[in-house]
Design a protein around this motif. Structure first.
Motif, PDB file in Angstrom:
ATOM      1  N   LYS A   1      54.397 -97.523  36.105  1.00 49.28           N
ATOM      2  CA  LYS A   1      53.571 -96.580  35.340  1.00 49.28           C
ATOM      3  C   LYS A   1      53.930 -96.643  33.856  1.00 49.28           C
ATOM      4  CE  LYS A   1      50.630 -92.977  35.544  1.00 49.28           C
ATOM      5  NZ  LYS A   1      49.264 -93.053  36.080  1.00 49.28           N
ATOM      6  N   PHE A   2      55.211 -96.739  33.571  1.00 49.52           N
ATOM      7  CA  PHE A   2      55.655 -96.847  32.181  1.00 49.52           C
ATOM      8  C   PHE A   2      55.064 -98.084  31.514  1.00 49.52           C
ATOM      9  CE2 PHE A   2      58.812 -99.285  29.691  1.00 49.52           C
ATOM     10  CZ  PHE A   2      58.789 -98.546  28.522  1.00 49.52           C
ATOM     11  N   LEU A   3      55.163 -99.220  32.150  1.00 51.93           N
ATOM     12  CA  LEU A   3      54.652-100.448  31.549  1.00 51.93           C
ATOM     13  C   LEU A   3      53.135-100.423  31.416  1.00 51.93           C
ATOM     14  CD1 LEU A   3      56.894-103.087  33.350  1.00 51.93           C
ATOM     15  CD2 LEU A   3      56.936-102.517  30.913  1.00 51.93           C
ATOM     16  N   ASN A   4      52.460 -99.826  32.389  1.00 50.66           N
ATOM     17  CA  ASN A   4      50.996 -99.810  32.384  1.00 50.66           C
ATOM     18  C   ASN A   4      50.408 -98.840  31.375  1.00 50.66           C
ATOM     19  OD1 ASN A   4      50.685-101.800  34.283  1.00 50.66           O
ATOM     20  ND2 ASN A   4      50.519-100.390  36.016  1.00 50.66           N
ATOM     21  N   TYR A   5      51.260 -98.002  30.780  1.00 54.53           N
ATOM     22  CA  TYR A   5      50.803 -97.095  29.720  1.00 54.53           C
ATOM     23  C   TYR A   5      49.991 -97.870  28.685  1.00 54.53           C
ATOM     24  CZ  TYR A   5      51.395 -94.107  25.527  1.00 54.53           C
ATOM     25  OH  TYR A   5      51.199 -93.356  24.390  1.00 54.53           O
TER      26      TYR A   5
ATOM     27  N   ILE B   1      28.079 -95.801  43.183  1.00 56.44           N
ATOM     28  CA  ILE B   1      28.575 -95.725  41.818  1.00 56.44           C
ATOM     29  C   ILE B   1      28.673 -97.119  41.222  1.00 56.44           C
ATOM     30  CG2 ILE B   1      30.683 -95.290  40.486  1.00 56.44           C
ATOM     31  CD1 ILE B   1      31.050 -92.748  42.114  1.00 56.44           C
ATOM     32  N   TRP B   2      28.084 -97.282  40.034  1.00 58.71           N
ATOM     33  CA  TRP B   2      28.279 -98.497  39.259  1.00 58.71           C
ATOM     34  C   TRP B   2      29.318 -98.194  38.188  1.00 58.71           C
ATOM     35  CZ3 TRP B   2      23.794 -97.186  41.521  1.00 58.71           C
ATOM     36  CH2 TRP B   2      23.036 -98.181  42.158  1.00 58.71           C
ATOM     37  N   GLY B   3      30.330 -99.020  38.087  1.00 59.47           N
ATOM     38  CA  GLY B   3      31.355 -98.746  37.094  1.00 59.47           C
ATOM     39  C   GLY B   3      32.445 -99.788  37.109  1.00 59.47           C
ATOM     40  N   ARG B   4      33.533 -99.474  36.396  1.00 59.55           N
ATOM     41  CA  ARG B   4      34.638-100.419  36.243  1.00 59.55           C
ATOM     42  C   ARG B   4      35.939 -99.758  36.700  1.00 59.55           C
ATOM     43  NH1 ARG B   4      31.990-100.861  31.300  1.00 59.55           N
ATOM     44  NH2 ARG B   4      33.702 -99.809  30.201  1.00 59.55           N
ATOM     45  N   PRO B   5      36.668-100.395  37.595  1.00 60.64           N
ATOM     46  CA  PRO B   5      37.946 -99.830  38.023  1.00 60.64           C
ATOM     47  C   PRO B   5      39.038-100.088  36.985  1.00 60.64           C
ATOM     48  CG  PRO B   5      37.514-101.890  39.194  1.00 60.64           C
ATOM     49  CD  PRO B   5      36.312-101.617  38.350  1.00 60.64           C
ATOM     50  N   ASN B   6      39.909 -99.125  36.811  1.00 64.99           N
ATOM     51  CA  ASN B   6      41.097 -99.279  35.986  1.00 64.99           C
ATOM     52  C   ASN B   6      42.304 -99.109  36.908  1.00 64.99           C
ATOM     53  OD1 ASN B   6      43.441 -98.472  34.369  1.00 64.99           O
ATOM     54  ND2 ASN B   6      42.038 -98.449  32.635  1.00 64.99           N
ATOM     55  N   LEU B   7      42.990-100.206  37.178  1.00 72.05           N
ATOM     56  CA  LEU B   7      44.090-100.176  38.146  1.00 72.05           C
ATOM     57  C   LEU B   7      45.287 -99.389  37.614  1.00 72.05           C
ATOM     58  CD1 LEU B   7      43.940-103.890  39.424  1.00 72.05           C
ATOM     59  CD2 LEU B   7      42.806-101.859  40.360  1.00 72.05           C
ATOM     60  N   SER B   8      45.499 -99.405  36.310  1.00 72.97           N
ATOM     61  CA  SER B   8      46.634 -98.679  35.733  1.00 72.97           C
ATOM     62  C   SER B   8      46.444 -97.173  35.835  1.00 72.97           C
ATOM     63  CB  SER B   8      46.833 -99.074  34.266  1.00 72.97           C
ATOM     64  OG  SER B   8      47.198-100.434  34.156  1.00 72.97           O
ATOM     65  N   GLY B   9      45.224 -96.714  35.605  1.00 78.18           N
ATOM     66  CA  GLY B   9      44.946 -95.285  35.665  1.00 78.18           C
ATOM     67  C   GLY B   9      44.449 -94.818  37.010  1.00 78.18           C
ATOM     68  N   ASN B  10      44.179 -95.764  37.915  1.00 75.74           N
ATOM     69  CA  ASN B  10      43.604 -95.472  39.236  1.00 75.74           C
ATOM     70  C   ASN B  10      42.326 -94.632  39.107  1.00 75.74           C
ATOM     71  OD1 ASN B  10      43.766 -95.824  42.115  1.00 75.74           O
ATOM     72  ND2 ASN B  10      44.174 -93.633  42.256  1.00 75.74           N
ATOM     73  N   TRP B  11      41.462 -95.041  38.153  1.00 78.48           N
ATOM     74  CA  TRP B  11      40.183 -94.363  38.012  1.00 78.48           C
ATOM     75  C   TRP B  11      39.048 -95.368  38.023  1.00 78.48           C
ATOM     76  CZ3 TRP B  11      43.030 -93.471  33.080  1.00 78.48           C
ATOM     77  CH2 TRP B  11      42.620 -94.311  32.047  1.00 78.48           C
TER      78      TRP B  11
ATOM     79  N   HIS C   1      42.434-101.766  30.959  1.00 79.35           N
ATOM     80  CA  HIS C   1      43.743-102.255  31.408  1.00 79.35           C
ATOM     81  C   HIS C   1      44.822-101.177  31.421  1.00 79.35           C
ATOM     82  CE1 HIS C   1      42.168-106.353  31.118  1.00 79.35           C
ATOM     83  NE2 HIS C   1      41.642-105.992  29.969  1.00 79.35           N
ATOM     84  N   SER C   2      44.858-100.317  30.400  1.00 80.72           N
ATOM     85  CA  SER C   2      45.941 -99.339  30.275  1.00 80.72           C
ATOM     86  C   SER C   2      45.482 -97.973  30.748  1.00 80.72           C
ATOM     87  CB  SER C   2      46.379 -99.238  28.813  1.00 80.72           C
ATOM     88  OG  SER C   2      45.377 -98.565  28.048  1.00 80.72           O
ATOM     89  N   TRP C   3      46.444 -97.041  30.893  1.00 82.79           N
ATOM     90  CA  TRP C   3      46.041 -95.674  31.225  1.00 82.79           C
ATOM     91  C   TRP C   3      46.113 -94.732  30.024  1.00 82.79           C
ATOM     92  CZ3 TRP C   3      49.827 -91.962  30.575  1.00 82.79           C
ATOM     93  CH2 TRP C   3      51.173 -92.327  30.756  1.00 82.79           C
ATOM     94  N   VAL C   4      46.592 -95.226  28.874  1.00 80.86           N
ATOM     95  CA  VAL C   4      46.613 -94.380  27.686  1.00 80.86           C
ATOM     96  C   VAL C   4      45.298 -94.456  26.926  1.00 80.86           C
ATOM     97  CG1 VAL C   4      47.537 -96.110  26.068  1.00 80.86           C
ATOM     98  CG2 VAL C   4      48.017 -93.670  25.703  1.00 80.86           C
ATOM     99  N   SER C   5      44.509 -95.487  27.168  1.00 80.92           N
ATOM    100  CA  SER C   5      43.295 -95.713  26.383  1.00 80.92           C
ATOM    101  C   SER C   5      42.237 -96.366  27.262  1.00 80.92           C
ATOM    102  CB  SER C   5      43.615 -96.632  25.194  1.00 80.92           C
ATOM    103  OG  SER C   5      42.441 -97.042  24.513  1.00 80.92           O
ATOM    104  N   PHE C   6      40.976 -96.172  26.893  1.00 76.97           N
ATOM    105  CA  PHE C   6      39.883 -96.872  27.568  1.00 76.97           C
ATOM    106  C   PHE C   6      39.637 -98.247  26.966  1.00 76.97           C
ATOM    107  CE2 PHE C   6      38.917 -92.512  28.784  1.00 76.97           C
ATOM    108  CZ  PHE C   6      38.560 -92.670  30.119  1.00 76.97           C
ATOM    109  N   PHE C   7      40.376 -98.592  25.901  1.00 72.04           N
ATOM    110  CA  PHE C   7      40.100 -99.828  25.187  1.00 72.04           C
ATOM    111  C   PHE C   7      41.416-100.542  24.880  1.00 72.04           C
ATOM    112  CE2 PHE C   7      37.546 -96.215  23.501  1.00 72.04           C
ATOM    113  CZ  PHE C   7      36.387 -96.438  24.224  1.00 72.04           C
TER     114      PHE C   7
END
Length: 583
Positions: free
Chosen positions: A231-235, A562-572, A84-90
């Protein structure tokens, strides 16, 4: 319980990240354990302090021990997963984290948990701690662990400790100041933060957030100038449109006269109240800038101000004077290497960058980060068992941020996964001391290391190896080999001649597109086959060593599935498995 006396094998005081892990581990080894916590939630930084987007030990190879078990249980319980966030994977709801720890404790009949109590007196006979007195009862124990947020037992028991800065002359740390200065006087320790959880109310209007009596909006000027509001809130975005507010830039870090944390009840309460008000004022400021779409989340923490954590997120504590002290050199990578040299008595692993918080100050430190898996990560280091043992006091271990570490190195050793590993090791050591009838300083460290590596519930990594997971058939062999042969430890942190581990692509979406390399360890992926995602351009990141190797080898314009999970906050896209496909 008035004036009652309990007798136990192991007493853990403090239900934070390390204390909770220690109590669980000791009890799982079969010894009688009592855990006394100040707050109704266990887990400290990970739960009651509100830091439910933790940092460090994110690479798959370092998701081990109780930390790895906690992540697996979060993944199982948290609706919508952890991306969910871009500061952490969890990123997770802190209530779920607290439930996990409470469930683990509840499963152990030999572990008694008493909440709502703080230590008042440490009992000792000469150089040996024998018990702790609380308001309504006393606990006598053979081994006692200090898992408090601020190292309270060290002060109460007159166990030598450090607080604040050390000069470069002390240990020759490259980032330490040569002389005490305005920074060291203004901020004797790293700033605590009172975390608050906010919520997006959508089309509804959130209740107004009332400012504290000392509100001064100029304190927060420029907080997100280099970031968009989104971006600030999605941190620290959490599930269910909530946001963990733990923001270091003109945000809710607070450190005015932090020495008051040592000065008895009245001055400490004064500091804590101001810290809470500062978090409250920052939440009010956010609402004034972004509008009443955003407000305080409801019914998160179990007290009246339920959007606010139960206590501050303390980044620094009293620090033990132990048998050895971890200094900055011990956490920095060796020359031409990606890792620090492991301690011979290593009992836990960390990898976070050295991160210091002083409001309004950018404090420069020696770098300890590398590009890995398409992103920045910290270089791994180890924690020695000797840093948990007081230099002159018996029957006591520490298991939180209060280990024997320098002020500078604490910036890396204070992170949640490292502290959880420290707690697990301290709990294991305490249990072994009971069984072997010895003092912590006399416990054979090889026995402790072997017990951690072969634990039935949550075996933990001791030697950092990027490319070996605990489920690999040779994992235990190589962990033991490098402990016995430290001169053979690989400089790049990769165990040679290891077969690629199995990837995980079960229950994951897949995406087809074109791979691009912008520069070393910077990968882009343009989705060419239609998906339900609105964005087609993504950064590729991975926490798996074999995929890191594959990404380094692909030429530009390679078509990948690619199999994986999108993170919308980090755009990865977090890549769990990939295959090359023909055009």
């Amino acid at each position: 319980m008035m004036n009652q006396t309990y007798t136990t094998d192991v007493l853990v005081v403090g239900g934070g990240t390390g204390g909770t892990a220690a109590a669980i581990q000791a009890a799982r080894r079969g010894v009688k354990t009592i855990l006394v916590s100040e707050f109704p939630w266990l887990g400290g930084m990970l739960t009651s302090a509100g830091v439910s987007a933790p940092d460090g030990n994110e690479l798959q190879a370092f998701q081990t021990g109780l930390w790895g078990a906690f992540l697996q249980e979060l993944q199982r319980r948290q609706p919508g997963g952890l991306d969910h966030s871009w500061v952490s994977f969890f990123s997770y709801d802190p209530r779920i984290g607290a439930e996990i720890f409470a469930d683990w404790v509840g499963e152990l009949p030999n572990l008694q948990w008493i909440s709502g109590q703080v230590p008042l007196e440490v009992l000792r006979t000469q150089d040996r701690i024998t018990g702790v007195r609380f308001a309504d009862f006393t606990v006598n124990a053979k081994i006692i662990l200090d898992g408090t947020e601020l190292g309270d037992l060290l002060a109460l028991g007159e166990v030598p400790y450090r607080w604040g800065w050390e000069l470069q002359s002390e240990w020759g740390e490259p980032s330490a100041p040569a002389n005490f200065n305005t920074l060291t006087q203004t901020y004797p320790v790293q700033a605590p933060t009172w975390v608050v959880v906010m919520q997006d109310f959508g089309e509804s209007t959130a209740p107004a957030i009332i400012p504290a009596p000392n509100y001064d909006p100029s304190q927060f000027t420029g907080a997100w100038d280099n970031y968009s509001p989104e971006k600030f809130l999605n941190y620290g975005r959490l599930p269910a449109d909530r946001f963990m507010i733990n923001w270091p830039i003109a945000g809710n870090d607070y450190c005015q006269n932090a020495n008051r944390l040592l000065d008895g009840d009245v001055k400490k309460r004064e500091f804590v109240q101001e810290c809470f008000w500062h978090g409250q004022n920052f939440a009010h400021f956010i609402q004034t800038q972004f509008g009443r779409r955003y407000g305080l989340a409801e019914n998160i923490f179990p007290h009246a101000d339920s959007a606010f954590a139960l206590h501050p997120y303390y980044r620094e504590s009293r620090r033990l004077v132990g048998l050895t002290t971890v200094s900055e050199q011990d956490i920095l990578p060796l020359a031409h290497s990606k890792t620090a040299l492991p301690f011979p008595d290593a009992i836990a692993v960390g990898n976070y960058a050295n991160d210091h918080h002083y409001p309004g100050i950018e404090f420069l430190l020696q770098p300890k980060s590398i590009r890995w898996g398409g992103r920045w990560t910290g270089t791994p280091f180890t924690i020695p068992y000797r840093a948990l043992i007081p230099a002159t006091t018996d029957a006591l271990l520490v298991c939180e941020k209060n280990i024997s570490v320098s002020h500078i190195a604490n910036g890396a050793t204070r992170l949640q996964p490292v502290v959880m590993g420290i707690g697990q090791a301290a709990g294991m050591a305490a249990a072994l001391c009971i069984v072997l009838e010895c003092q912590p300083r006399d416990l054979p460290v090889k026995s402790l290391q072997a017990a951690l590596l072969t634990d039935d519930y949550a075996p933990g990594v001791i030697v950092p190896l990027f490319n070996l997971l605990t489920n690999h058939p040779d994992w235990l062999h190589w962990q033991t080999y490098y402990l016995d042969h430290p001169e053979a430890y690989p400089a790049d942190g990769n165990c040679p001649d290891v077969l690629v581990e199995e990837d995980n692509k079960l229950n994951l979406d897949y995406f087809i597109g074109k791979f691009q390399r912008l520069d070393q360890q910077n990968y882009q992926f343009n989705i060419t086959k239609e998906t339900n995602l609105t964005t087609t351009n993504w950064q590729l990141v991975t926490l798996r060593s074999n995929i890191d190797q594959q990404l380094q080898a692909f030429p530009p314009d390679t078509m990948l599935k690619i199999w994986g999970r999108p993170n919308l906050s980090g755009n990865w896209l977090l890549v769990e498995h990939l295959e090359e496909v023909s055009n």
